[in-house]
Design a protein around this motif. Structure first.
Motif, short mmCIF file in Angstrom:
data_model
loop_
_atom_site.label_atom_id
_atom_site.label_comp_id
_atom_site.label_asym_id
_atom_site.label_seq_id
_atom_site.Cartn_x
_atom_site.Cartn_y
_atom_site.Cartn_z
N LEU A 1 -13.76 78.32 16.35
CA LEU A 1 -14.32 77.32 15.83
C LEU A 1 -14.03 76.92 14.26
CD1 LEU A 1 -17.51 76.51 17.82
CD2 LEU A 1 -15.51 75.46 18.23
N ASN A 2 -13.02 76.18 14.01
CA ASN A 2 -12.75 75.91 12.61
C ASN A 2 -13.34 74.77 12.02
OD1 ASN A 2 -11.10 78.10 12.14
ND2 ASN A 2 -9.58 77.40 13.62
N VAL A 3 -13.83 74.64 10.83
CA VAL A 3 -14.24 73.36 10.17
C VAL A 3 -12.88 73.05 9.31
CG1 VAL A 3 -15.73 72.45 8.49
CG2 VAL A 3 -16.59 74.17 9.81
N GLN A 4 -12.57 71.76 9.53
CA GLN A 4 -11.60 71.32 8.81
C GLN A 4 -11.88 70.09 7.89
OE1 GLN A 4 -8.36 70.25 11.76
NE2 GLN A 4 -7.56 72.33 11.47
N ALA A 5 -10.99 69.87 6.74
CA ALA A 5 -11.26 68.56 6.07
C ALA A 5 -9.97 68.39 5.58
CB ALA A 5 -12.25 69.17 4.63
N GLY A 6 -10.12 67.05 5.22
CA GLY A 6 -8.60 66.25 4.67
C GLY A 6 -9.17 64.95 4.20
N GLY A 7 -8.09 64.50 3.46
CA GLY A 7 -8.14 63.29 2.52
C GLY A 7 -7.02 62.29 2.70
N ILE A 8 -7.23 61.03 2.36
CA ILE A 8 -6.11 60.25 2.42
C ILE A 8 -6.38 59.55 0.96
CG2 ILE A 8 -4.90 58.28 3.17
CD1 ILE A 8 -6.07 59.19 6.02
N PRO A 9 -5.34 59.63 -0.12
CA PRO A 9 -5.44 58.74 -1.28
C PRO A 9 -5.51 57.45 -1.05
CG PRO A 9 -4.17 60.72 -1.61
CD PRO A 9 -4.48 60.63 -0.25
N GLU A 10 -6.06 56.58 -1.91
CA GLU A 10 -5.94 55.19 -1.51
C GLU A 10 -4.64 54.69 -1.54
OE1 GLU A 10 -8.65 51.12 -3.06
OE2 GLU A 10 -8.35 52.66 -4.62
N THR A 11 -4.44 53.75 -0.61
CA THR A 11 -2.74 53.07 -0.60
C THR A 11 -3.06 51.80 -0.43
OG1 THR A 11 -2.08 54.95 0.77
CG2 THR A 11 -0.98 52.96 0.95
N SER A 12 -2.21 50.94 -1.36
CA SER A 12 -2.47 49.41 -1.34
C SER A 12 -0.94 48.95 -0.42
CB SER A 12 -2.19 48.79 -2.67
OG SER A 12 -3.56 49.44 -3.44
N THR A 13 -1.38 48.11 0.17
CA THR A 13 -0.22 47.44 0.89
C THR A 13 -0.27 46.05 1.12
OG1 THR A 13 -1.13 47.43 2.96
CG2 THR A 13 -0.16 49.29 2.64
N TRP A 14 1.08 45.33 1.20
CA TRP A 14 1.37 43.75 1.22
C TRP A 14 2.06 43.55 1.99
CZ3 TRP A 14 1.25 46.95 -3.27
CH2 TRP A 14 0.23 46.53 -4.30
N PRO A 15 1.54 43.05 3.44
CA PRO A 15 2.52 42.93 4.41
C PRO A 15 3.01 41.28 4.23
CG PRO A 15 0.23 42.77 5.07
CD PRO A 15 0.26 43.29 3.50
N PHE A 16 2.30 40.52 3.35
CA PHE A 16 2.72 39.13 3.17
C PHE A 16 2.69 38.18 4.63
CE2 PHE A 16 5.33 41.27 -0.34
CZ PHE A 16 4.46 40.86 -1.22
N ASP A 17 1.55 38.84 5.40
CA ASP A 17 1.40 37.79 6.59
C ASP A 17 0.62 36.63 6.14
OD1 ASP A 17 2.56 39.97 8.20
OD2 ASP A 17 0.67 40.98 8.79
N ALA A 18 -0.14 36.69 5.24
CA ALA A 18 -1.20 35.50 4.58
C ALA A 18 -0.20 34.86 3.36
CB ALA A 18 -2.27 35.84 4.56
N GLU A 19 -0.42 33.81 3.44
CA GLU A 19 0.11 32.90 2.19
C GLU A 19 -0.46 33.59 0.74
OE1 GLU A 19 1.14 28.53 0.66
OE2 GLU A 19 0.25 28.88 2.61
N PHE A 20 -1.65 33.75 0.73
CA PHE A 20 -2.26 34.27 -0.52
C PHE A 20 -1.83 35.35 -1.11
CE2 PHE A 20 -5.07 36.37 2.35
CZ PHE A 20 -5.25 37.63 1.65
N GLU A 21 -1.53 36.40 -0.14
CA GLU A 21 -0.84 37.54 -0.62
C GLU A 21 0.51 37.27 -1.50
OE1 GLU A 21 -1.64 40.94 2.62
OE2 GLU A 21 -0.31 39.26 3.32
N VAL A 22 1.23 36.34 -1.27
CA VAL A 22 2.58 36.06 -1.87
C VAL A 22 2.17 35.59 -3.19
CG1 VAL A 22 4.41 34.36 -2.14
CG2 VAL A 22 3.71 35.23 0.02
#
Length: 337
Positions: free
Chosen positions: A165-186
């Motif tokens: 039984l192994n204890v595991q850890a991990g991390g995901i640094p913050e990522t910013s994405t702009w899918p431009f699905d909404a008008e305000f994102e543009v």
């Protein structure tokens, strides 16, 4: 006055006793070993806990993958086990990190754990187990640099083959994405040398894209956004581009600025682009010394006419290179039942 320890002598019993409800009976079995019995007749030998304690802090990479916490595992044999453990994780990165923990059983083993008790900033929650084959739990919290959270886990595990039984850890640094699905994102982005609009007629994915129409007189039309950045940290900048006419100089760039607002360096991925075809431009770069801010920029070089419209979609700005620290004193323990 002296005191003497008197050995406890137990008569060997050929069959398990039946304890009252809510009690456990400990007795000497016919094999000469201590056994225990519970109401209902279930019985088994009394086995010592196997445990591992981290003697010092260790780190695992925050690279979007789980990794074993070095030295934090316990061997188990087939059967039902009681499991206990504590894991304290700290984000060691210059940006926010989604930090996670899990307990992984032997390969192809059927395992299940009752409950995780999760602590974060004085707030506690009970989390039921997730059942993904040998995966025993999957918990994530966003942590700022230096923040920590603690996972308490306890429960029963059924193991079908010998393993660890192994204890595991991990991390995901913050990522910013702009899918431009909404008008305000543009309109969160800035244009130089043209006009911006939202369009839902030619998205690379989702429900929309940014549309940049050149003014026809400006050299190098740009569509950009400023983001904080940390010196030495590895980043990926990516964007999908399309134009209505072929253009020889279309791409994506990152300009690095210091605290005085001066440009330190520029990295770019540019080239020719065909009309009506989505092309992804990707940059994997490290922020130079002195960096305070990065300017992400989709661009068309030269002096594009108003008829050469640029579409931009699915922009990503992601950091890599941080680690997650598991604190000394974290432990995992298991005992057959």
């Amino acid at each position: 006055m002296s005191r003497h320890l008197v050995p406890l002598e137990l008569a060997q019993l050929p069959t398990p006793p039946t304890p009252p409800a809510g009690c456990i009976a400990v007795y000497a079995g016919a094999d000469g070993r201590l056994h225990r019995a519970v109401p209902g007749g279930a019985a088994g030998p009394v086995s010592p806990w196997r445990h591992t304690i981290l003697p010092a802090d260790v780190t695992v990479p925050a690279d979007k993958n789980y990794a074993d916490v070095p030295g934090l595992g316990v061997d188990v044999e087939p059967g039902l086990h009681q499991v206990q453990g504590v894991l304290t994780l700290t984000a060691v990165a210059p940006v926010r990190v989604a930090t996670g923990a899990q307990l992984l059983g032997p390969t192809a083993s059927l395992v299940a754990i009752d409950t995780w008790l999760h602590y974060f900033s004085g707030f506690s929650e009970m989390h039921p187990a997730f059942y993904y084959g040998s995966l025993l739990g999957d918990l994530w919290f966003w942590l700022n640099p230096g923040e920590a959270f603690r996972v308490h886990f306890t429960g029963t595990v059924t193991v079908t083959e010998p393993g660890t039984l192994n204890v595991q850890a991990g991390g995901i640094p913050e990522t910013s994405t702009w899918p431009f699905d909404a008008e305000f994102e543009v309109y969160e982005w800035q244009v130089n040398g043209g006009e911006i609009a939202h369009t839902d007629t030619v998205p690379q994915s989702g429900g929309g894209a940014a549309q940049v129409t050149p003014d026809g007189v400006t050299e190098t039309v740009t569509f950009g956004q400023r983001m904080p950045a940390v010196p030495g940290y590895q980043y990926r900048a990516a964007a999908w581009l399309q134009t209505t006419e072929p253009w020889a100089d279309a791409g994506f760039a990152v300009r690095w600025y210091d605290g005085n607002g001066d440009v330190i360096r520029e990295d770019s991925a540019v080239g020719a682009i065909e009309a009506g075809v989505w092309v992804q431009r990707i940059l994997d770069v490290a922020a130079p010394d002195g960096t305070v801010e990065a300017h992400l920029e989709a661009r068309m070089g030269g002096t594009p006419p108003a008829s050469t419209v640029l579409y931009v979609d699915d922009v990503t700005w992601a950091g890599f290179g941080g680690v997650v620290r598991a604190s000394a004193g974290s432990f995992i323990a298991a005992a057959p039942m």
